[in-house]
Each structure stands twice: as C-alpha cells, then as structure tokens.
Design a protein around this motif. Sequence first.
Motif, PDB file in Angstrom:
ATOM      1  N   PHE A 155      -8.046   4.004  -4.024  1.00 46.90           N
ATOM      2  CA  PHE A 155      -8.764   3.093  -3.132  1.00 46.90           C
ATOM      3  C   PHE A 155     -10.263   3.143  -3.399  1.00 46.90           C
ATOM      4  O   PHE A 155     -10.824   4.214  -3.651  1.00 46.90           O
ATOM      5  CB  PHE A 155      -8.506   3.463  -1.666  1.00 46.90           C
ATOM      6  CG  PHE A 155      -7.088   3.277  -1.226  1.00 46.90           C
ATOM      7  CD1 PHE A 155      -6.660   2.063  -0.697  1.00 46.90           C
ATOM      8  CD2 PHE A 155      -6.162   4.307  -1.357  1.00 46.90           C
ATOM      9  CE1 PHE A 155      -5.350   1.891  -0.293  1.00 46.90           C
ATOM     10  CE2 PHE A 155      -4.852   4.148  -0.956  1.00 46.90           C
ATOM     11  CZ  PHE A 155      -4.439   2.932  -0.425  1.00 46.90           C
ATOM     12  N   ALA A 156     -10.899   1.979  -3.316  1.00 48.33           N
ATOM     13  CA  ALA A 156     -12.356   1.913  -3.398  1.00 48.33           C
ATOM     14  C   ALA A 156     -12.948   2.524  -2.133  1.00 48.33           C
ATOM     15  O   ALA A 156     -12.275   2.645  -1.097  1.00 48.33           O
ATOM     16  CB  ALA A 156     -12.817   0.470  -3.558  1.00 48.33           C
ATOM     17  N   GLU A 157     -14.211   2.872  -2.182  1.00 47.30           N
ATOM     18  CA  GLU A 157     -14.868   3.592  -1.083  1.00 47.30           C
ATOM     19  C   GLU A 157     -14.632   2.970   0.299  1.00 47.30           C
ATOM     20  O   GLU A 157     -14.283   3.690   1.242  1.00 47.30           O
ATOM     21  CB  GLU A 157     -16.375   3.692  -1.375  1.00 47.30           C
ATOM     22  CG  GLU A 157     -17.182   4.367  -0.275  1.00 47.30           C
ATOM     23  CD  GLU A 157     -16.745   5.796  -0.011  1.00 47.30           C
ATOM     24  OE1 GLU A 157     -16.706   6.194   1.170  1.00 47.30           O
ATOM     25  OE2 GLU A 157     -16.419   6.502  -0.986  1.00 47.30           O
ATOM     26  N   PRO A 158     -14.785   1.639   0.474  1.00 50.32           N
ATOM     27  CA  PRO A 158     -14.631   1.103   1.837  1.00 50.32           C
ATOM     28  C   PRO A 158     -13.219   1.258   2.405  1.00 50.32           C
ATOM     29  O   PRO A 158     -13.034   1.240   3.619  1.00 50.32           O
ATOM     30  CB  PRO A 158     -14.978  -0.391   1.658  1.00 50.32           C
ATOM     31  CG  PRO A 158     -15.704  -0.485   0.368  1.00 50.32           C
ATOM     32  CD  PRO A 158     -15.154   0.597  -0.486  1.00 50.32           C
ATOM     33  N   ASP A 159     -12.215   1.407   1.515  1.00 50.75           N
ATOM     34  CA  ASP A 159     -10.821   1.426   1.970  1.00 50.75           C
ATOM     35  C   ASP A 159     -10.208   2.822   2.015  1.00 50.75           C
ATOM     36  O   ASP A 159      -9.013   2.959   2.330  1.00 50.75           O
ATOM     37  CB  ASP A 159      -9.969   0.536   1.062  1.00 50.75           C
ATOM     38  CG  ASP A 159     -10.389  -0.921   1.124  1.00 50.75           C
ATOM     39  OD1 ASP A 159     -10.774  -1.369   2.213  1.00 50.75           O
ATOM     40  OD2 ASP A 159     -10.338  -1.596   0.079  1.00 50.75           O
ATOM     41  N   ARG A 160     -10.981   3.863   1.673  1.00 54.25           N
ATOM     42  CA  ARG A 160     -10.372   5.192   1.560  1.00 54.25           C
ATOM     43  C   ARG A 160      -9.918   5.762   2.900  1.00 54.25           C
ATOM     44  O   ARG A 160      -8.892   6.439   2.973  1.00 54.25           O
ATOM     45  CB  ARG A 160     -11.353   6.150   0.873  1.00 54.25           C
ATOM     46  CG  ARG A 160     -11.451   5.883  -0.620  1.00 54.25           C
ATOM     47  CD  ARG A 160     -12.484   6.721  -1.319  1.00 54.25           C
ATOM     48  NE  ARG A 160     -12.546   6.354  -2.743  1.00 54.25           N
ATOM     49  CZ  ARG A 160     -13.525   6.710  -3.562  1.00 54.25           C
ATOM     50  NH1 ARG A 160     -14.536   7.455  -3.113  1.00 54.25           N
ATOM     51  NH2 ARG A 160     -13.501   6.333  -4.827  1.00 54.25           N
ATOM     52  N   ASN A 212       0.820  -1.215   0.000  1.00 57.69           N
ATOM     53  CA  ASN A 212       0.000   0.000   0.000  1.00 57.69           C
ATOM     54  C   ASN A 212       0.850   1.258   0.000  1.00 57.69           C
ATOM     55  O   ASN A 212       0.521   2.248  -0.658  1.00 57.69           O
ATOM     56  CB  ASN A 212      -0.946  -0.016   1.198  1.00 57.69           C
ATOM     57  CG  ASN A 212      -2.182  -0.856   0.975  1.00 57.69           C
ATOM     58  OD1 ASN A 212      -3.197  -0.378   0.489  1.00 57.69           O
ATOM     59  ND2 ASN A 212      -2.096  -2.132   1.322  1.00 57.69           N
ATOM     60  N   ASN A 219      -8.666   8.921  -3.443  1.00 59.79           N
ATOM     61  CA  ASN A 219      -9.897   8.502  -4.129  1.00 59.79           C
ATOM     62  C   ASN A 219      -9.601   7.792  -5.444  1.00 59.79           C
ATOM     63  O   ASN A 219     -10.370   6.940  -5.881  1.00 59.79           O
ATOM     64  CB  ASN A 219     -10.797   9.711  -4.383  1.00 59.79           C
ATOM     65  CG  ASN A 219     -11.372  10.279  -3.103  1.00 59.79           C
ATOM     66  OD1 ASN A 219     -11.276   9.658  -2.046  1.00 59.79           O
ATOM     67  ND2 ASN A 219     -11.952  11.474  -3.179  1.00 59.79           N
TER      68      ASN A 219
END
Length: 642
Positions: free
Chosen positions: A480-485, A449, A477
């Motif tokens: 990362f996808a929304e759950p991981d932001r 990451n 943004n």
Amino acid sequence: MAGREISLVIGTAGHIDHGKTTLVKALTGTDLDRLEEERRRGITIELGFTPLELPSGRVVSLVDVPGHEKLIRQMVAGASGLDAVILVVAADEGVMPQTREHLDILQLLGVSKGLVVLTKCDVVEADIYRMAREDVTELVRGTFLEGAPILPVSSVTGQGIPELKAELDRFVDSTAPRDRSGALFLPVDRVFHVAGFGTVITGTSCRGSVTRGDEVEVLPAGRPSKVRSVQVHGTSVVRAEAGQRTALCLAGIETDQVKRGDVVCSAGVFKATDCLDVGLTLLKTAPEPLAHWQRVRLHLGTSDVLARVSLLSSRELNPGEDAPVQLVLEEPAAASIGQRFVIRFYSPLRTIGGGVVINPYGRKPGNRRVRERMSGELLNLEGSLDRDDRVCRLVSARGKIELNDLMIACQEMKEDLLPQLEELQKSQRLAVVAAGSTVVFSNEEFSRNVEKICSALADYHAKYSHQPGEKPDELINGLFAEPDRRVGRAILDRLVAAGKISSEGGLIRLPSFVPLGDEAFEKSRTAVLDACRAAGYQFLTIEELGGAVSMKAKGLADLLAQLKKGGDAVVLDGTFVTSREMVDQLVEKLSAVQGGVSLADVRELTGSSRKFTVPVMEYLDGQGITRRVGDKRIVLRRSGAR
C-alpha cells in the motif's frame, strides 16, 4: 392562530388576474399583496405566505404565487415546495396561457395532489360557467388533476369557500407527511433584517428539521452560521420540520451575504456544485428538440441560473422524450438528491421541460465512451432513491470512499449514516473499515484488498519457505502507498481476528502454511553463521562467504534472503555478511563506553580496520541503534539490531 400546525404546504397557481390573491384573502383574511407596487398595479409580484386554519383545527401553509408570464421565476420558487395545489381559473375567461404553463410546471415539479377552483362564479351566466368547466376538464386530462374536484367559488360573496376548506381538510387526511429525518435543506425565498435580532431568512424546507442552536451553512457561498431562533408562521418554536413555512435568525450572517436562491442546510452534509446529473423530461408541447450543449435557464428550488444541457447518449432530445443528462451550470448552486427542477428556453423564455436531480455532484465526462457509460450509471441511480440502495451504489461506483465524502455524496448526517452503514455491513452489502478515519468499501473492492494481502503473503511463503512468517508492517508497506497503509493494516487486523491469517511472535502467516525445517537448510544455515562467527569483525564478502561454505552464488543468495528475513544474518553495504549475533555483541561493547565512541574506538574494540567499521556503523545508524553526534556516535538502544 390557535390550531395545530401541520407540515403541509398548499399553493395557488394560474393565470394573472384570475383571483388567486383574492381567494387567499377569502380563505385566510390576509391580503398577501403587501408591496405598494402590487396594490397599485393590482397584480402579485412577490411570493406570499400565510397560515390557513382548516375546519378540523389543523393549520397548513398557503403560498400565493404570481401569475404573470414574466414572473415565472417567482412562481417556480413558490411551487417547488408544494404538497398540493389549487389551480385557479376565472370562470369568465377560462383556461389561459399561464394556466397551461403553470400546470406544466407543477407536473415537472412532481406535485401530485390538488384541485381546481373556478373563481368569479358570481359574475357569469350558467352557460359561461359550464363552458369554463369543460375547458378545465379538457386541460387536466392526463395530468395529476384529472378527476380532481372542480369547485365553483366567489371570493367576493363567499360562495364555495366552506366547501373549499373542507376539501383542503381532506388533503391533510390523504397526504403522507414529508420525511422529517436527516439533514436540513431549506431554499431561501426571503431575506430581511430585524432590529435587535439580525438577519432573518424564510423558506420551506424540502427535507430534515432545524432546531435552535444548530450549526448550518449558507450555500453556495459556504458561509457557516448558527441558528439563533426558529419561527413557524410568526410563532417561536424550538424545532421546525420539512414542509413547514420557517423563519430562521442566523448568527454571523449579514443581509447582503444571503439572497433568494441560496440554501440554508446542515453543516458538512452538502456542498455547492456546478454540474448536476439529472433525469430530464422534455414537454410534449416543447416547440423543438433540445440540442446538446444548448443554453437553458434552470429553476432549482428558489434559485435561477443559466446552464448548458450535456446530452450523454444522443445529439438531441425530442419533445416528449426523457433521458439522463448533465446540466453544467454557469454559476454554482446547491441541490438535494431527488430535488425537482424546471428548465426554460434561454430566449425566448418558455418552459420546455424539467426533471429530478439524481446526483448533485456530477463530473463532466471526457469522451463519448465515458458519457455512454455514465448514462447507464445514472439510469441505475435514478431508479434507486431508496437510501440503502443509493448508498450501496454510490460506494460501488467508487470502490471505496471515506465517511466524510460519503456523507456529502449521499447527503446524510453522520449520526444517521453510521447506523445505516452498520446494518448494511451486517447484511454483507458493503464493508466498513475504521482506520483513523472510517472508510467504506464495496464488497468487490474489499475482496480485492483481501486477495491482495493473502496473495502477497502466499508469495512470501513460497519465496521464504523456511521462515515462520512475515512482519506485518513489511507486508503492508510493500503493498500500500503511504495514504492507504492505515487502512491496509486495519484490513489485515480484521483478517487476523477472523482467523483467515495467523499471527504469532510478531509474525503473520497463512493458517495452512508450515515452514520447512529440512536438514539441508539447517546445515547450510549453521555453516553460514559459523563462518560469520569465525570471521569476527573482519567481515566476509558475499563472494568470500560462498567460498567458505562451498555454495554457488544463486543458492547462497536464496539462503541469505531467508536468513535476513529470519533476522539471523545481516548484509552490510550490499557487500559484507555477518550474523545478528555478532552485531548484537558489538552493540553491547559500544554501550559500555561512556561519552560515545569514535571510529577509532570501534576499530580498537573490534580489532578490525576502517574498511569494516564504517559499513557496520552506518548500518547501526540506519537502524536507529546509534546516532552520530560530531565525530562520535552514541548508542540509543542496547540490543535488537536486525
């Protein structure tokens, strides 16, 4: 009983009618055959429990198990929590079938201490006693009882009882106490109702401790409850610990909602499962190999469920062999990491093997390749019951895992797990990221990451070499996808705090990056912004702008991308170009109009046509600077359009 309670459980084992219950009565004065049928038939049917005060004044728990071959379920339930065993053999009969099966079961359950008692010594001649002793010596050869004391006893005359108590006292001295830390896991062996109190369960906790007022769950049903009161051997206590015979009064639970085989455990730490990853050993005396997907009866704690054996690396397991396998249960159960179990043939009933739970929450593999990989992973985990190693390997297997899920995976309470994770992070064995919820990363996944963020920022610098940096939210943004932001932003903040990424003026950059400020770029930038200023609100198209500043399409596109990132230029509807300065001036004009503005008002204020006012107002709407109400727009904020 006035003695000092010790967290040690000693059980009897042996063939039916060899005098186990009579021996317990001689030791304690308590007759554990409490049922009418037990007294009428002269055999033990249910488990019996009683305290035993030793010569030192210490008190241990004594468990009497049934000896009949049809009552192996009860025997295993009683033997699952033993620290030591008294193997009982009648001197007038010697070793019998259930003697052998009970010894096999004790070994499979991991019992490692014990002694042998030869009962009924008052009714046999010396040569018969000698033969029985030789028989026992041969039986225990190669087992944990090899070399253990063999004591002659008569429960009728009292012969050998003092010597037996003294030997049991030595067990206490040489047996390490169970680990009392961590979450409660208490398999239920009895359930009953007490008038004025409610539902009471009893059992021997495998791990952890329990205190009056604790929040608990009854698994596998998942029923929540609260501990009203705690007793150890009939005496009320504030706290009971692993290895003690415990009775709990549970709030909000009816007697028909809990049964033998259920588990009372700390809330939020365990969950029911229908697939166990285990290390399985097949007894050398098993009559035949164990086939893949063979149906067996699984004895786990006090539970008894049917299961299928899924062999991961072969089609069959031969007698005497061991291997990591999966047990796929036909009904859910609760299991603890490191818990021992026994399996028996489904029909005819016969003990054939047992082992240890490696991972209580198995996932059925989809194909042979996955099964073989899983077999290797289980071998790694099986050799790692150290808490730190287990946590690291569980995290490594998943890459990253949320704290609540890790609590269940390693069956640890939050107050125990958080300090452990802190130390593991200090020793750089894993990474912990707090982002609303706590997420634990393996070093490999965390590095991946970090590399993703730094690489994306380097790409930005290469593409927009004249920009001083990128907005943090735009970077995260895009990656990362929304759950991981939130987690991605937390990693970014950590990189900034560590000096691996620089932050200034709301923009981030790599510390080594220096934006280009060459004369050619500044000249082109000035030409574009001057052209936008000259056009006013009669906005130029991209093509018209290229002609105005004498730039080819590719060069102009790269320049506009730089100016948009820097907030100098704005592209409307993908067609028209203007400057930030012109947009900010328009917002100031619109703010001065009371009651909102219509498109006609905008045309009048700018001296432009609908062709230009529609895209600029839609842009302001999209930026949240204006909001449309009916046929008018109101200004929400006065400046800052970008």
